[in-house]
Scaffold this motif. Structure first.
Motif, PDB file in Angstrom:
ATOM      1  N   LEU A 285       0.846  -1.200   0.000  1.00 48.59           N
ATOM      2  CA  LEU A 285       0.000   0.000   0.000  1.00 48.59           C
ATOM      3  C   LEU A 285       0.880   1.248   0.000  1.00 48.59           C
ATOM      4  O   LEU A 285       1.913   1.292   0.664  1.00 48.59           O
ATOM      5  CB  LEU A 285      -0.902   0.010   1.242  1.00 48.59           C
ATOM      6  CG  LEU A 285      -2.011  -1.056   1.281  1.00 48.59           C
ATOM      7  CD1 LEU A 285      -2.705  -1.035   2.638  1.00 48.59           C
ATOM      8  CD2 LEU A 285      -3.019  -0.815   0.166  1.00 48.59           C
ATOM      9  N   PRO A 286       0.478   2.263  -0.749  1.00 50.24           N
ATOM     10  CA  PRO A 286       1.268   3.506  -0.773  1.00 50.24           C
ATOM     11  C   PRO A 286       1.453   4.070   0.638  1.00 50.24           C
ATOM     12  O   PRO A 286       0.527   4.123   1.438  1.00 50.24           O
ATOM     13  CB  PRO A 286       0.408   4.456  -1.628  1.00 50.24           C
ATOM     14  CG  PRO A 286      -0.401   3.531  -2.487  1.00 50.24           C
ATOM     15  CD  PRO A 286      -0.698   2.338  -1.632  1.00 50.24           C
ATOM     16  N   ARG A 287       2.665   4.487   0.912  1.00 55.71           N
ATOM     17  CA  ARG A 287       2.990   4.965   2.257  1.00 55.71           C
ATOM     18  C   ARG A 287       2.169   6.189   2.647  1.00 55.71           C
ATOM     19  O   ARG A 287       1.844   6.386   3.814  1.00 55.71           O
ATOM     20  CB  ARG A 287       4.478   5.316   2.341  1.00 55.71           C
ATOM     21  CG  ARG A 287       5.423   4.148   2.247  1.00 55.71           C
ATOM     22  CD  ARG A 287       5.231   3.132   3.370  1.00 55.71           C
ATOM     23  NE  ARG A 287       4.323   2.053   2.990  1.00 55.71           N
ATOM     24  CZ  ARG A 287       3.854   1.170   3.828  1.00 55.71           C
ATOM     25  NH1 ARG A 287       4.137   1.258   5.120  1.00 55.71           N
ATOM     26  NH2 ARG A 287       3.047   0.205   3.412  1.00 55.71           N
ATOM     27  N   ASP A 288       1.825   7.019   1.650  1.00 59.12           N
ATOM     28  CA  ASP A 288       1.081   8.221   1.992  1.00 59.12           C
ATOM     29  C   ASP A 288      -0.360   7.904   2.398  1.00 59.12           C
ATOM     30  O   ASP A 288      -1.025   8.702   3.082  1.00 59.12           O
ATOM     31  CB  ASP A 288       1.072   9.195   0.821  1.00 59.12           C
ATOM     32  CG  ASP A 288       0.408   8.621  -0.422  1.00 59.12           C
ATOM     33  OD1 ASP A 288       0.556   7.400  -0.657  1.00 59.12           O
ATOM     34  OD2 ASP A 288      -0.260   9.370  -1.135  1.00 59.12           O
ATOM     35  N   LEU A 289      -0.869   6.702   1.990  1.00 57.18           N
ATOM     36  CA  LEU A 289      -2.197   6.307   2.419  1.00 57.18           C
ATOM     37  C   LEU A 289      -2.160   5.693   3.813  1.00 57.18           C
ATOM     38  O   LEU A 289      -3.065   5.893   4.614  1.00 57.18           O
ATOM     39  CB  LEU A 289      -2.787   5.298   1.430  1.00 57.18           C
ATOM     40  CG  LEU A 289      -3.055   5.794   0.016  1.00 57.18           C
ATOM     41  CD1 LEU A 289      -3.682   4.692  -0.823  1.00 57.18           C
ATOM     42  CD2 LEU A 289      -3.963   7.015   0.036  1.00 57.18           C
TER      43      LEU A 289
END
Length: 290
Positions: A285-289
């Motif tokens: 999962l994207p780290r910013d999410l």
């Protein structure tokens, strides 16, 4: 379209064996339009009489769903678990303010946008947002939440099964409607008793086509479609049940990863990602999410 494959087997075997046995398709073909009009017309009229406009609309939609089959596959279950992980992780670590924009405006949410197939289902998105919103409003009793979600799921499934029940009732009535068509054919034949034997034989054969069609349509077309729709409804209900499992586990104090793991274990075995696959999906999962 596996249903079309099944229908092809039915037609080839039924009519093929009839031809092999020396039967003539000419009698069936000659009587088919009139007999089919009687059966289909009577079935359609009775179906409209017996059901509300809502049920009729759901039944038409249900036939389409039966042909399409289960909507959610293994990747969809994995994505749902990932989305629920992001939602409860955000709520737990960043608070109500951070989650509010995602549940109030899911069409603008980066979390939902990461899973386009889920975001494209308004009913599913609404179901998820409603109960995450309830958690954000400090509705934190896991037993009450489980009861509320179970009642919601029961209502949803019961409404879906109204259409399935209507189709099954239609299937059960088709043999009797075939008899109606056959009786009309016999009445026509009795009015022509002065005709030669070969003519009367053809007329009786044509009348029996009605009984044949009613039974064939009931047990090889409409009945199996109704049964397939029941399977689809049950499968889609399990997808919603997964939401309940994860949310209730979160309210019971489980960490997001544990809540997701409990949800994974309730996933149907043919669609369940393995533990390693789920871990890899969460790590990807994207780290910013997160």
């Amino acid at each position: 379209m596996i249903i079309f494959f099944g229908l092809a087997i039915v037609l080839v075997c039924v009519f093929g064996s009839f031809l092999i046995a020396g039967g003539e398709l000419g009698i069936i073909a000659g009587a088919l339009p009139q007999e089919l009009l009687i059966i289909a017309g009577a079935a359609a009229g009775a179906f409209i009489i017996a059901n509300s406009s809502t049920t009729l609309r759901r039944a038409a939609e249900g036939v389409r769903r039966a042909f399409e089959g289960e909507r959610w596959g293994k990747a969809d279950y994995r994505d749902l678990l990932c989305l629920l992980f992001l939602l409860i992780k955000t709520l737990r670590t960043r608070g109500v303010v951070a989650i509010e924009s995602h549940i109030e405006y899911p069409e603008e949410s980066r979390l939902f946008a990461a899973f386009p197939r889920i975001a494209a289902d308004p009913a599913l998105v609404s179901f998820i947002c409603d109960y995450v919103r309830m958690m954000a409003m400090n509705f934190e009793d896991p037993n009450q939440m489980a009861d509320a979600m179970e009642a919601d799921l029961d209502r949803h499934v019961a409404e879906e099964y109204q259409a399935q029940g209507a189709l099954q009732t239609l299937a059960d009535s088709l043999p009797a409607l075939g008899i109606v068509a056959a009786v009309l054919g016999v009445i026509k034949t009795m009015g022509s008793v002065d005709q030669p034997t070969e003519v009367l034989g053809a007329m009786i054969g044509g009348a029996l086509v009605g009984t044949f069609l009613g039974v064939l349509l009931s047990y090889t077309v409409v009945g199996p479609i109704a049964s397939r729709l029941a399977q689809v409804i049950d499968a889609e209900a399990k997808y919603l049940t997964l939401v309940k499992t994860v949310i209730v586990a979160h309210l019971q104090g489980q960490a997001p990863q544990v809540a997701v793991e409990l949800g994974r274990r309730t996933t149907p075995s043919n669609h369940a990602p393995t533990f390693a696959e789920m871990e890899a999906a969460l790590d990807a999962l994207p780290r910013d999410l997160v």
